[in-house]
Design a protein around this motif. Structure first.
Motif, PDB file in Angstrom:
ATOM      1  N   LYS A 165     -17.952 -11.579 -22.974  1.00  0.00           N
ATOM      2  CA  LYS A 165     -18.027 -12.958 -22.487  1.00  0.00           C
ATOM      3  C   LYS A 165     -16.817 -13.308 -21.623  1.00  0.00           C
ATOM      4  O   LYS A 165     -15.746 -12.710 -21.753  1.00  0.00           O
ATOM      5  CB  LYS A 165     -18.144 -13.933 -23.665  1.00  0.00           C
ATOM      6  N   LYS A 166     -17.020 -14.280 -20.743  1.00  0.00           N
ATOM      7  CA  LYS A 166     -15.960 -14.733 -19.848  1.00  0.00           C
ATOM      8  C   LYS A 166     -15.841 -16.247 -19.925  1.00  0.00           C
ATOM      9  O   LYS A 166     -16.840 -16.961 -20.030  1.00  0.00           O
ATOM     10  CB  LYS A 166     -16.248 -14.295 -18.411  1.00  0.00           C
ATOM     11  N   SER A 167     -14.611 -16.737 -19.863  1.00  0.00           N
ATOM     12  CA  SER A 167     -14.332 -18.153 -20.091  1.00  0.00           C
ATOM     13  C   SER A 167     -14.466 -18.990 -18.824  1.00  0.00           C
ATOM     14  O   SER A 167     -13.715 -18.798 -17.859  1.00  0.00           O
ATOM     15  CB  SER A 167     -12.920 -18.319 -20.669  1.00  0.00           C
ATOM     16  N   LEU A 168     -15.405 -19.922 -18.851  1.00  0.00           N
ATOM     17  CA  LEU A 168     -15.554 -20.859 -17.738  1.00  0.00           C
ATOM     18  C   LEU A 168     -14.368 -21.814 -17.676  1.00  0.00           C
ATOM     19  O   LEU A 168     -13.944 -22.220 -16.590  1.00  0.00           O
ATOM     20  CB  LEU A 168     -16.856 -21.646 -17.898  1.00  0.00           C
ATOM     21  N   VAL A 169     -13.820 -22.178 -18.831  1.00  0.00           N
ATOM     22  CA  VAL A 169     -12.671 -23.093 -18.870  1.00  0.00           C
ATOM     23  C   VAL A 169     -11.482 -22.470 -18.134  1.00  0.00           C
ATOM     24  O   VAL A 169     -10.916 -23.062 -17.205  1.00  0.00           O
ATOM     25  CB  VAL A 169     -12.276 -23.426 -20.325  1.00  0.00           C
ATOM     26  N   HIS A 170     -11.088 -21.269 -18.552  1.00  0.00           N
ATOM     27  CA  HIS A 170      -9.945 -20.612 -17.911  1.00  0.00           C
ATOM     28  C   HIS A 170     -10.231 -20.323 -16.445  1.00  0.00           C
ATOM     29  O   HIS A 170      -9.361 -20.491 -15.582  1.00  0.00           O
ATOM     30  CB  HIS A 170      -9.615 -19.302 -18.637  1.00  0.00           C
ATOM     31  N   GLY A 171     -11.457 -19.885 -16.154  1.00  0.00           N
ATOM     32  CA  GLY A 171     -11.791 -19.543 -14.782  1.00  0.00           C
ATOM     33  C   GLY A 171     -11.731 -20.735 -13.848  1.00  0.00           C
ATOM     34  O   GLY A 171     -11.200 -20.639 -12.734  1.00  0.00           O
ATOM     35  N   THR A 172     -12.269 -21.864 -14.295  1.00  0.00           N
ATOM     36  CA  THR A 172     -12.300 -23.050 -13.444  1.00  0.00           C
ATOM     37  C   THR A 172     -10.899 -23.579 -13.173  1.00  0.00           C
ATOM     38  O   THR A 172     -10.542 -23.877 -12.025  1.00  0.00           O
ATOM     39  CB  THR A 172     -13.155 -24.155 -14.086  1.00  0.00           C
ATOM     40  N   VAL A 173     -10.104 -23.693 -14.231  1.00  0.00           N
ATOM     41  CA  VAL A 173      -8.759 -24.261 -14.036  1.00  0.00           C
ATOM     42  C   VAL A 173      -7.850 -23.292 -13.293  1.00  0.00           C
ATOM     43  O   VAL A 173      -7.012 -23.705 -12.483  1.00  0.00           O
ATOM     44  CB  VAL A 173      -8.140 -24.692 -15.385  1.00  0.00           C
ATOM     45  N   MET A 174      -7.998 -21.995 -13.539  1.00  0.00           N
ATOM     46  CA  MET A 174      -7.162 -21.029 -12.822  1.00  0.00           C
ATOM     47  C   MET A 174      -7.551 -20.932 -11.354  1.00  0.00           C
ATOM     48  O   MET A 174      -6.701 -20.661 -10.494  1.00  0.00           O
ATOM     49  CB  MET A 174      -7.252 -19.651 -13.479  1.00  0.00           C
TER      50      MET A 174
END
Length: 328
Positions: free
Chosen positions: A271-280
């Motif tokens: 799985k991959k994190s949408l939270v971390h991806g969006t903010v980064m």
């Protein structure tokens, strides 16, 4: 077979449609201070993330080191290595941007809440899932920029790496550290209101997604992307998921993981994190008008991983009682 559909997925689709028809609020010079709001929101997301981390749980979770190693190496080594060999095949700026978008997805940490929920649904090792999801988020703050930044200069010659790392430190790393330091005082309160904090997280993500896509639509970047590119991107994201999932399954079998540990390795490692991806993305690609395109694979992957893992978790949950009876 029953599984819940995450309402956040259609919300993402709606926010992109909104950005297409009404991009004015998300472009530079808008009277709506979305840039300042999203920056503050990012800092608060990671502050609350650090606040909810329990150092004691992390210490207690160190015992099952083989499982943890498989999850973290799958997340931060296997995924990027599956995408990296295709870099020399990119022939023009558009292809490089699409490759960078997929590589950015591959370098991200695992999710926290959904990984734990899915592992719980499938009757996997829940404490290990909590430990790995939390650890992945911490590692990703450092490793994701290290994977991605070497390729940013080749995409945008005006990229200011000093600004990137300064903003990363101020908006992400320092809030996490502050949250961890204040965890003994506010950790219980943060966990008590975790549902409200989750709603806040998703609201900030939607705001950043809107701003990124509004800027891309306004600048006409998406006019360079054809429908066959979207279909190709969807196929690539699906292939990436199933390839990684299959390899983790094989590795877990070779290491003779029990059923619970294998489920945790599969769900947390794929799985991959949408939270971390969006903010980064807001920090790493702040000067790029292609920020909306960068988020496309991540949004596709987010929806697909929830759908596919939900189906798999439901099936595994149905098999669990029978398997336990056989073991007895």
């Amino acid at each position: 077979m029953k599984f819940k559909t995450d309402p956040f997925v259609p919300a993402l689709v709606l926010i992109v449609i909104l950005a297409y028809f009404f991009p004015e609020a998300g472009i530079e010079g808008s009277v709506v201070p979305l840039k300042a709001i999203s920056s503050i929101g990012i800092s608060l997301i990671f502050f609350f993330y650090g606040l909810k981390l329990s150092p004691d749980k992390i210490k207690r979770g160190l015992n099952n080191w083989k499982l943890h190693l498989v999850v973290q190496l799958s997340t931060f080594v296997l995924f990027p290595l599956l995408v990296l060999p295709f870099y020399p095949l990119m022939r023009n700026a558009e292809q490089h941007t699409l490759w960078l978008a997929v590589f950015f997805l591959a370098s991200l940490p695992s999710t926290v809440s959904s990984s734990v929920v899915m592992v719980s649904m499938a009757k996997g090792n829940i404490p290990a899932a909590i430990f790995n999801a939390s650890l992945s988020g911490i590692i990703g703050i450092l490793l994701t920029p290290l994977w991605v930044t070497p390729f940013l200069g080749q995409t945008n010659t005006n990229m200011d790496f000093g600004h990137i790392y300064t903003q990363l430190a101020l908006e992400v790393i320092m809030p996490v550290i502050l949250g961890i330091l204040l965890q003994p005082l506010g950790g219980k309160i943060a966990n008590r209101y975790s549902r409200q904090l989750s709603f806040f997280d998703k609201s900030i993500i939607l705001l950043i997604v809107y701003k990124s896509f509004a800027a891309s639509f306004h600048s006409g970047i998406f006019s360079q992307i054809q429908w066959h590119d979207i279909l190709l991107l969807t196929g690539i994201v699906l292939s990436l998921f199933f390839t990684a999932y299959g390899l983790i399954y094989i590795i877990s079998g070779m290491l003779r993981f029990n059923r619970e540990d294998r489920i945790t390795a599969l769900f947390c490692g794929s799985k991959k994190s949408l939270v971390h991806g969006t903010v980064m993305s807001k920090v790493l690609f702040y000067k790029m008008s292609t920020a909306g395109i960068i988020l496309l694979p991540l949004m596709f992957y987010h929806g697909l991983q929830i759908l596919l893992i939900s189906i798999i978790a439901s099936r595994l949950a149905g098999k669990a009682p029978a398997e336990k009876q056989k073991d007895q």
